[in-house]
Design a protein around this motif. Structure first.
Motif, short mmCIF file in Angstrom:
data_model
loop_
_atom_site.label_atom_id
_atom_site.label_comp_id
_atom_site.label_asym_id
_atom_site.label_seq_id
_atom_site.Cartn_x
_atom_site.Cartn_y
_atom_site.Cartn_z
N LEU A 1 -9.42 157.96 54.45
CA LEU A 1 -8.25 158.27 53.64
C LEU A 1 -7.08 158.80 54.46
CD1 LEU A 1 -10.07 159.91 50.60
CD2 LEU A 1 -9.22 157.56 50.83
N PRO B 1 -5.06 155.31 53.41
CA PRO B 1 -6.35 154.65 53.15
C PRO B 1 -6.57 153.39 53.99
CG PRO B 1 -5.33 155.32 51.09
CD PRO B 1 -4.31 155.55 52.17
N SER C 1 -5.79 155.54 46.80
CA SER C 1 -5.11 156.84 46.65
C SER C 1 -4.09 156.83 45.51
CB SER C 1 -4.41 157.22 47.96
OG SER C 1 -3.39 156.30 48.27
#
Length: 194
Positions: free
Chosen positions: A147, A151, A191
């Motif tokens: 992440l 990502p 995300s």
């Protein structure tokens, strides 16, 4: 982990794992030792997003799979793991539900994905230990999700008895796969907020 009822210092068993209180913490059992899994809002959100992406792709491909994740367990040679996301054949999931078993066996899995938590002991476990463990178990696909800073996903596929890198994609790039079922997505989606 300070200990469990009846065993202050290990090694621990599946029964000890089951007796742990529900306090919002998750543990894996490896080589007789309990390991607390990291979890934070960002990690858990990315795992949930990936689960949704995989479920949608499987449905569109009419793939006969069930996509799940923690808190369900997977038995490996080392013990009990709780992958962030995994896929099994739908008939395997149905049989587990009918038998009321909570643990899948490694060979039943089609795909396992772990969201890596950087700067923790679990990062090394996800990147090294589980690569070896899941390969030895025979899981065909293993994905590592990073992440930070944005990502990204690393795709590994089982060849003979070890994983080989089959692809990488960062935010802004599209992962396009035919196996384990047709899927295409940008890791940036991991995300995104719904």
């Amino acid at each position: 982990m300070g200990g469990t009822p009846g065993r202050a210092h290990g090694p621990y068993t599946l029964y000890d794992l089951d007796e742990l209180p529900e306090e919002g913490r998750r543990y894996e059992l490896a080589d007789g030792w309990l390991h607390e899994l990291p979890g934070d809002l960002w990690h858990d959100h990315a795992a949930q997003q990936l689960k949704t992406i995989l479920k949608d792709a499987a449905r569109q491909a009419d793939a006969d799979v069930h996509v799940a994740g923690a808190p369900q367990d997977v038995t490996t040679p080392a013990g009990i793991r709780k992958p962030d996301v995994f896929a099994v054949a739908r008939d395997v999931a149905r049989a587990a539900l009918e038998r009321r078993t909570r643990t899948y066996y490694g060979p039943d899995l089609i795909l396992v994905a772990e969201v890596v938590t950087p700067r923790t002991v679990n990062e090394q476990i996800d990147r090294v230990r589980k690569v070896e463990e899941y390969a030895a178990t025979g899981i065909p696909h293993y994905w590592l999700v990073d992440l930070e800073p944005r990502p990204a996903i690393t795709l590994l596929e089982l060849r003979d008895d070890h994983y080989e890198l089959t692809g990488k994609a960062r935010s802004g790039e599209t992962v396009t796969l035919d196996r384990p079922f047709p899927i295409a997505f940008d890791p940036a989606r991991l995300s995104e907020m719904d």
